[in-house]
Design a protein around this motif. Sequence first.
Motif, PDB file in Angstrom:
ATOM      1  N   ALA A 220      -6.112   0.753  -4.735  1.00 15.58           N
ATOM      2  CA  ALA A 220      -7.542   0.648  -5.046  1.00 15.58           C
ATOM      3  C   ALA A 220      -7.931   1.706  -6.070  1.00 15.58           C
ATOM      4  CB  ALA A 220      -8.381   0.797  -3.780  1.00 15.58           C
ATOM      5  N   LEU A 221      -7.186   2.810  -6.108  1.00 12.75           N
ATOM      6  CA  LEU A 221      -7.364   3.844  -7.107  1.00 12.75           C
ATOM      7  C   LEU A 221      -5.991   4.327  -7.541  1.00 12.75           C
ATOM      8  CD1 LEU A 221      -8.189   7.224  -5.420  1.00 12.75           C
ATOM      9  CD2 LEU A 221      -8.210   5.153  -4.072  1.00 12.75           C
ATOM     10  N   PRO A 222      -5.861   4.898  -8.730  1.00  7.55           N
ATOM     11  CA  PRO A 222      -4.534   5.265  -9.243  1.00  7.55           C
ATOM     12  C   PRO A 222      -3.902   6.420  -8.474  1.00  7.55           C
ATOM     13  CG  PRO A 222      -6.260   5.997 -10.734  1.00  7.55           C
ATOM     14  CD  PRO A 222      -6.925   5.127  -9.721  1.00  7.55           C
ATOM     15  N   ASP A 223      -2.581   6.333  -8.296  1.00  4.46           N
ATOM     16  CA  ASP A 223      -1.864   7.410  -7.614  1.00  4.46           C
ATOM     17  C   ASP A 223      -1.812   8.680  -8.451  1.00  4.46           C
ATOM     18  OD1 ASP A 223      -1.040   6.290  -5.062  1.00  4.46           O
ATOM     19  OD2 ASP A 223       0.197   4.917  -6.214  1.00  4.46           O
ATOM     20  N   SER A 224      -2.023   8.543  -9.764  1.00  2.00           N
ATOM     21  CA  SER A 224      -1.998   9.717 -10.625  1.00  2.00           C
ATOM     22  C   SER A 224      -3.286  10.533 -10.545  1.00  2.00           C
ATOM     23  CB  SER A 224      -1.769   9.294 -12.077  1.00  2.00           C
ATOM     24  OG  SER A 224      -2.833   8.478 -12.538  1.00  2.00           O
ATOM     25  N   PHE A 225      -4.288  10.027  -9.852  1.00  2.00           N
ATOM     26  CA  PHE A 225      -5.541  10.767  -9.673  1.00  2.00           C
ATOM     27  C   PHE A 225      -5.226  12.144  -9.103  1.00  2.00           C
ATOM     28  CE2 PHE A 225      -9.272  11.447  -6.668  1.00  2.00           C
ATOM     29  CZ  PHE A 225     -10.087  12.005  -7.650  1.00  2.00           C
ATOM     30  N   GLU A 226      -5.797  13.169  -9.697  1.00  2.00           N
ATOM     31  CA  GLU A 226      -5.405  14.550  -9.397  1.00  2.00           C
ATOM     32  C   GLU A 226      -5.686  14.993  -7.970  1.00  2.00           C
ATOM     33  OE1 GLU A 226      -9.565  16.467 -11.219  1.00  2.00           O
ATOM     34  OE2 GLU A 226      -7.619  16.890 -12.152  1.00  2.00           O
ATOM     35  N   LEU A 227      -6.530  14.256  -7.257  1.00  2.00           N
ATOM     36  CA  LEU A 227      -6.814  14.607  -5.867  1.00  2.00           C
ATOM     37  C   LEU A 227      -6.215  13.605  -4.877  1.00  2.00           C
ATOM     38  CD1 LEU A 227     -10.510  15.790  -6.277  1.00  2.00           C
ATOM     39  CD2 LEU A 227      -8.538  17.220  -5.746  1.00  2.00           C
ATOM     40  N   SER A 228      -5.415  12.685  -5.401  1.00  2.00           N
ATOM     41  CA  SER A 228      -4.740  11.729  -4.530  1.00  2.00           C
ATOM     42  C   SER A 228      -3.571  12.414  -3.829  1.00  2.00           C
ATOM     43  CB  SER A 228      -4.223  10.539  -5.330  1.00  2.00           C
ATOM     44  OG  SER A 228      -3.459   9.683  -4.511  1.00  2.00           O
ATOM     45  N   VAL A 229      -3.511  12.256  -2.511  1.00  2.00           N
ATOM     46  CA  VAL A 229      -2.426  12.880  -1.745  1.00  2.00           C
ATOM     47  C   VAL A 229      -1.575  11.831  -1.030  1.00  2.00           C
ATOM     48  CG1 VAL A 229      -3.527  15.126  -1.501  1.00  2.00           C
ATOM     49  CG2 VAL A 229      -4.037  13.331   0.182  1.00  2.00           C
ATOM     50  N   GLY A 230      -1.675  10.573  -1.456  1.00  2.00           N
ATOM     51  CA  GLY A 230      -0.773   9.536  -0.976  1.00  2.00           C
ATOM     52  C   GLY A 230      -1.104   8.993   0.401  1.00  2.00           C
ATOM     53  N   GLY A 231      -0.095   8.335   0.975  1.00  2.00           N
ATOM     54  CA  GLY A 231      -0.267   7.694   2.273  1.00  2.00           C
ATOM     55  C   GLY A 231      -0.437   8.698   3.387  1.00  2.00           C
ATOM     56  N   ILE A 232      -1.061   8.235   4.472  1.00  2.00           N
ATOM     57  CA  ILE A 232      -1.380   9.116   5.584  1.00  2.00           C
ATOM     58  C   ILE A 232      -0.849   8.545   6.893  1.00  2.00           C
ATOM     59  CG2 ILE A 232      -3.600   8.046   6.148  1.00  2.00           C
ATOM     60  CD1 ILE A 232      -4.717  10.918   6.470  1.00  2.00           C
ATOM     61  N   GLY A 233      -0.531   9.408   7.829  1.00  2.00           N
ATOM     62  CA  GLY A 233      -0.163   8.972   9.169  1.00  2.00           C
ATOM     63  C   GLY A 233       1.311   8.701   9.344  1.00  2.00           C
ATOM     64  N   VAL A 234       1.633   7.750  10.212  1.00  2.00           N
ATOM     65  CA  VAL A 234       3.013   7.498  10.612  1.00  2.00           C
ATOM     66  C   VAL A 234       3.881   7.094   9.428  1.00  2.00           C
ATOM     67  CG1 VAL A 234       4.506   6.083  12.077  1.00  2.00           C
ATOM     68  CG2 VAL A 234       2.301   6.863  12.940  1.00  2.00           C
ATOM     69  N   THR A 235       3.362   6.280   8.534  1.00  2.00           N
ATOM     70  CA  THR A 235       4.123   5.883   7.352  1.00  2.00           C
ATOM     71  C   THR A 235       3.680   6.660   6.117  1.00  2.00           C
ATOM     72  OG1 THR A 235       2.596   4.042   6.948  1.00  2.00           O
ATOM     73  CG2 THR A 235       4.594   3.563   8.215  1.00  2.00           C
ATOM     74  N   GLY A 236       2.965   7.740   6.332  1.00  2.00           N
ATOM     75  CA  GLY A 236       2.467   8.535   5.226  1.00  2.00           C
ATOM     76  C   GLY A 236       3.458   9.580   4.761  1.00  2.00           C
ATOM     77  N   GLY A 237       3.051  10.322   3.751  1.00  2.00           N
ATOM     78  CA  GLY A 237       3.907  11.345   3.169  1.00  2.00           C
ATOM     79  C   GLY A 237       3.505  12.745   3.583  1.00  2.00           C
ATOM     80  N   LEU A 238       4.203  13.700   3.030  1.00  2.00           N
ATOM     81  CA  LEU A 238       4.006  15.097   3.410  1.00  2.00           C
ATOM     82  C   LEU A 238       2.641  15.620   2.989  1.00  2.00           C
ATOM     83  CD1 LEU A 238       5.159  17.765   4.498  1.00  2.00           C
ATOM     84  CD2 LEU A 238       6.110  18.180   2.215  1.00  2.00           C
ATOM     85  N   ALA A 239       2.155  15.242   1.803  1.00  2.00           N
ATOM     86  CA  ALA A 239       0.933  15.847   1.274  1.00  2.00           C
ATOM     87  C   ALA A 239      -0.262  15.605   2.184  1.00  2.00           C
ATOM     88  CB  ALA A 239       0.653  15.306  -0.130  1.00  2.00           C
ATOM     89  N   ALA A 240      -0.560  14.346   2.471  1.00  2.00           N
ATOM     90  CA  ALA A 240      -1.724  14.036   3.293  1.00  2.00           C
ATOM     91  C   ALA A 240      -1.574  14.596   4.703  1.00  2.00           C
ATOM     92  CB  ALA A 240      -1.941  12.526   3.350  1.00  2.00           C
ATOM     93  N   ASN A 241      -0.403  14.391   5.288  1.00  2.00           N
ATOM     94  CA  ASN A 241      -0.219  14.815   6.672  1.00  2.00           C
ATOM     95  C   ASN A 241      -0.269  16.335   6.822  1.00  2.00           C
ATOM     96  OD1 ASN A 241      -0.011  12.164   7.363  1.00  2.00           O
ATOM     97  ND2 ASN A 241       2.184  12.169   7.727  1.00  2.00           N
ATOM     98  N   ALA A 242       0.223  17.066   5.828  1.00  2.16           N
ATOM     99  CA  ALA A 242       0.170  18.528   5.892  1.00  2.16           C
ATOM    100  C   ALA A 242      -1.270  19.022   5.779  1.00  2.16           C
ATOM    101  CB  ALA A 242       1.025  19.133   4.778  1.00  2.16           C
TER     102      ALA A 242
END
Length: 650
Positions: free
Chosen positions: A269-291
Motif C-alpha cells: 500500500a506504500l513503498p518499502d523504501s519509505f524512510e520510516l517503513s520498518v517492514g512486516g510485523i508479528g509472527v511473520t514479521g522482521g527484526l525492525a518492527a518487532n524490535a
Amino acid sequence: MSKTKMTVGQAVVKFLNQQYIEFDGVEQPFVDGIFTIFGHGMVVGLGQALDEDPGRLRVYQGRNEQGMAHAAISYAKQHNRRKIIACSSSIGPGAANMVTAALTASINHIPLLLFPSDSFATRQPDPVLQQMEVSHDLSITASDCFKPVSKYWDRISRPEQLMPALINAFRVLTDTADCGAVCISLPQDVQGESFEYPDYFFQKRVHHISRRGADAYEVEKAVELIKSAKKPILISGGGVRYSEAGETVMKFASEFNIPVSQTQAGHSALPDSFELSVGGIGVTGGLAANALCKDADLVIGVGTRFNDFVTGSKWVLFRNPDIKILAINTSEFHAEKLDATRCVGDAKVTLEQIYDALKADGYKSGYTNEIQEIREVWEKERLSVLGVQYHGEGFGEGKFVPCVPSWTEKIMNDFVNDIGGTITESNAVGILREEIDDDAIVVAAAGSLPADLERLWVTDAKDTYNMEYGASCMGYEIAGALGSKLAAPEQEVYALVGDGSFMMLNSEIPTAIQENAKITVVVFDNTAFGCINNLQMGNGVGSLATEMRHRNEETGKLDGKYCYTDFGKVGEGYGMKAFYAKTPEEFRKAVQDAKKETGSCIIDAKVLPKTMAEGYESWWHIGVASTSKSEKVQEARKRLDQYISEARMY
C-alpha cells in the motif's frame, strides 16, 4: 408502473449489468462477469439467461468451484474491492465446493458474490440428483452450509423475493466495514420461473463508497492518546490499501516521526523504501518492527483486525506493561479489539483529521536515531538471508528455522540424495525479486512462503503484493494469480506455491490458458508440508505425515525415500511451458526464460527443506501438549507456559 416479464435467471443477469460503484469521483461497472461450472442445477436456468443476453458480463469457465471463487476473490482484491466477478454453481457438491472460498472471502473482508443452485423449491421431484436429505428438516440443503461463512445469505423460493435479496446483497458487498461472501441460493425450478418485474428494479444503481470521518469525540481522544506517547508505532493494514491511504500514512508518519509496519494485507500500500517503513510485523514479521515493539508505548492500528500473527499472539507487541492501543477502522467490531481507544472511520480521512490536530499542537515522537539504526541492522540481515546458499557444509550467516541440528542434517541429506535440489528457499525469493519486473504481482497464501515474503520481499510498486493470509488457504495461490492477471492484464503475475498447495488445487491453470492470461507458477518443492513440519519438530513432535516420503516396509512408517514429483510435466499437460531448477543458477535462468514467454509457464524448483527464514523476536500461541512422555515436548510446553504468563489477555 411499467413491468417486464422475465425469468429469475434473466432478472439476475439484467440486475448485475446495472450495478456501478463510485469512489473518489470515479464511477465504473461493479460486476465484470461471472465464473461458472454448469451443472443440471443451473445450466438451463441462470445458464439460459447468460446465453440469451449476458449484456456486458463476461462468462468465465471455471474448472473447480473453489478455484474459480478464489480467482474471483483475488480479482476483487486486485481492484481494491471496487470490481468483482460473481460465481455460480450447480447444487450439492458444486455448491459445497465454494464454501471454503466463502470462508476465505469473509475472513479477509473481500466481496464475493455466490449463486449456488439449490434443490426444487416445490420439492417436486424430491429428492433430485445431488440433493442432501435431512430427515428432521426437509428445508435444509447444501446451500445452508454457506450460512456461517457468509456476511449475507438468502434463498429465493419465490421470484419476487429476488428484489430485496439482491438489493441487500449489494449493500453488503459494498460495505467497507463488513463485506465478505454473499450467498444467494437459487432453487433450480425457481431460476426458470417468470415474474413481471417492475422496470425500476433494473435502473442503473451507483453504489457510493463513502469516506466517513471519525466522530469528533473519538478524534479528540485519539489525539490525546498520541500526544502522550513517546514511542508510538503504526501498523498499516489492509484497510490502508483499500482506502488508497498509503500516501496519507507516509505524510502522517513523516510529520510526527512514527515508524510504520505493515500487515500481510497492507503490504504494497506504500513503498518499502519509505524512510520510516520498518517492514512486516508479528509472527511473520522482521527484526525492525518487532524490535521497536519492545519499547513502544502506543500501537496505532490502521485498517487491521489485529489477528494473532499481527500481534504475535499478544506477546510481541505488548512487552511494555503501559502500552496503549489506538484502532482506526471502518468496522466498529475491529476497532473495539484489544481494549483499544477506538476511532471509527475511513483510514485516509481519519488520519487527516488526527494529523491536523496533532500538527497544530506541534507533536513529535520521542524517537531519535532508533528507527534508522534498526532499519540498517534489519537490511543487513535481510540481504544476508536472501544470499544464503547451500554448499554441503552448512549455511554460514543468516537465521533459519530452528530445529534439532541432527534432524535438520538428516532431512537435508536425504533430500539432496533423493531429489537433488540445493536451492535455499530464501535465496529463491531473492533471485525472484532481482529478476522479475518491478511492477510484477506476486501471489501466495500458505506454508512458509508468506513468512519469507513478508520478511524478505520489498517493493515500491503499489498493490503488487497479493497475500491471502486471513484464512491462509492452501490452493489459493494459482487461482489467485489468475484473478490478479484478469484484473491487471498488463502486469506479469507470479504464483509462488509450495508443492503441497499445488497438489491441493491447480485446476484453474486451464482457465488461465483459455483466457490467454499469462501466469507463471513457481513451485517451491521441498517434498513436504514444510511449514507444519517445522512447527511439529520445533515443538518436540517427530516428523509425522508432513514429509512426502514413501512408506518404509521395515518401519511401517512414512519415513522412506522422498517422493519425486515432476511438476513441470503436470504444467505441460495443461499446456504450460515448463522450466526446471535444482541449483540457484538453474533457478535464475528459469526465471529469466519464463519471463520471455508470452504464455503461461511453470517453474519446478527443488528447494531444500528447513531453509525458510526464522521468526524474529516473535511467538505464535499453539496448543502444545501439557502431558507427554517426551522431554522435548515437555520443554516446548514450558516455553509455551512462560510466553502465556507474559502475554496480555483480552
